[in-house]
Design a protein around this motif. Structure first.
Motif, short mmCIF file in Angstrom:
data_model
loop_
_atom_site.label_atom_id
_atom_site.label_comp_id
_atom_site.label_asym_id
_atom_site.label_seq_id
_atom_site.Cartn_x
_atom_site.Cartn_y
_atom_site.Cartn_z
N UNK A 193 0.82 -1.21 0.00
CA UNK A 193 0.00 0.00 0.00
C UNK A 193 0.86 1.26 0.00
N UNK A 194 1.91 1.28 0.80
CA UNK A 194 2.70 2.49 0.98
C UNK A 194 3.91 2.62 0.08
N UNK A 195 4.00 1.80 -0.96
CA UNK A 195 5.19 1.84 -1.82
C UNK A 195 5.09 2.99 -2.81
N UNK A 196 5.63 4.12 -2.43
CA UNK A 196 5.73 5.28 -3.33
C UNK A 196 7.13 5.28 -3.96
N UNK A 197 7.40 6.25 -4.82
CA UNK A 197 8.69 6.32 -5.50
C UNK A 197 9.85 6.35 -4.50
N UNK A 198 9.69 7.17 -3.47
CA UNK A 198 10.78 7.39 -2.52
C UNK A 198 11.02 6.16 -1.65
N UNK A 199 9.95 5.53 -1.16
CA UNK A 199 10.09 4.32 -0.35
C UNK A 199 10.71 3.19 -1.16
N UNK A 200 10.30 3.09 -2.42
CA UNK A 200 10.89 2.08 -3.30
C UNK A 200 12.39 2.31 -3.47
N UNK A 201 12.78 3.57 -3.70
CA UNK A 201 14.19 3.88 -3.91
C UNK A 201 15.03 3.47 -2.71
N UNK A 202 14.52 3.76 -1.51
CA UNK A 202 15.28 3.43 -0.30
C UNK A 202 15.30 1.93 -0.05
N UNK A 203 14.12 1.29 -0.07
CA UNK A 203 14.03 -0.12 0.27
C UNK A 203 14.73 -1.02 -0.74
N UNK A 204 14.80 -0.58 -1.98
CA UNK A 204 15.44 -1.41 -3.00
C UNK A 204 16.96 -1.31 -2.97
N UNK A 205 17.47 -0.14 -2.60
CA UNK A 205 18.92 0.08 -2.72
C UNK A 205 19.66 0.14 -1.39
N UNK A 206 18.97 0.28 -0.27
CA UNK A 206 19.64 0.48 1.01
C UNK A 206 20.45 -0.75 1.42
#
Length: 244
Positions: free
Chosen positions: A117-130
């Protein structure tokens, strides 16, 4: 009793460790979301809506571009098909985000529902690359990244709606803060990775699609092209030591 107390203490420690690891990654997002959320709340107020509208919409929709467009939809005639088509066009890129996160969301339990539900552009960028520390639970890290970003947007939109009638200034150009935020995220990943083939491919393909399809229609073709090219080149990049 002591065993239960110890278990509760371990659980709290796990949550706090994940929250502390996630929070620094969301600081640039806070700057963008909070100010743009304020702008959205002020815009809703200026359009004649009570603060309840931006508060509930930011809590339940959590899609900034759609929420801005929804203002005109609410002021216009009732047309659910137009609203559906507009929402799909604006957020179709999330289909590609979801494909990329299939493996990362495995084993997250009930948290997966909120992560989706909460996967926006910014959350995706962090969660995918962190680079998540080994002593931090991956699922809780992603959960707190998503929760914090959601809260930033929700609080900004709510405050903007509440105090919008008392604030009078020209907000033109304030939405550029989102562009600046994406540039910061991109540069962080650029400096973190030793090789930059993926980043350069993404820029090149996006530029070609921008020229071919125009500024209003290039995002979806660019996402499809980037996904296809990176899928084809995945093995050669892995052999060459490309980090993603």
């Amino acid at each position: 009793m002591e065993g239960l107390t110890l278990q509760v203490a371990k659980t709290k420690t796990k949550y706090l460790r994940a929250l502390k690891a996630a929070f620094p990654h969301t600081i640039p997002i806070f700057a963008g979301f909070w100010f743009l959320g304020l702008t959205y709340g002020i815009y809703m107020n200026a359009s004649g809506f009570s603060f309840w509208y931006p508060m509930l919409m930011s809590l339940t929709i959590f899609a900034g571009s759609v929420e801005f467009v929804a203002v005109n939809m609410l002021l216009g005639s009732f047309n659910p098909l137009q609203a559906l088509a507009m929402t799909l066009m604006l957020n179709a890129r999330h289909l590609f985000y979801g494909i990329s996160m299939l493996d990362k969301y495995k084993g997250t339990g009930w948290k997966k529902i909120y992560l989706i539900f909460g996967m926006c552009d910014e959350s995706f960028s962090i969660n995918y690359t962190a680079n998540i520390p080994k002593d931090v639970d991956n699922g809780w890290f992603m959960f707190f990244v998503t929760l914090l970003n959601h809260f930033y947007w929700f609080s900004g939109a709510t405050l903007g709606g509440i105090f919008g009638s008392f604030i009078h200034f020209n907000t033109e150009g304030l939405d550029f803060v989102m562009t600046a935020m994406f540039v910061v995220i991109y540069m962080e990943q650029w400096f973190k990775d030793k090789r930059h083939a993926s980043a350069l491919l993404g820029l090149g393909i996006s530029l070609l699609c921008l020229i071919a399809f125009g500024a209003d229609n290039f995002i979806i073709p660019a996402m499809i092209a980037i996904l296809g090219v990176l899928t084809l080149l995945k093995k050669p990049m892995e052999k060459g030591g490309e980090t993603e």
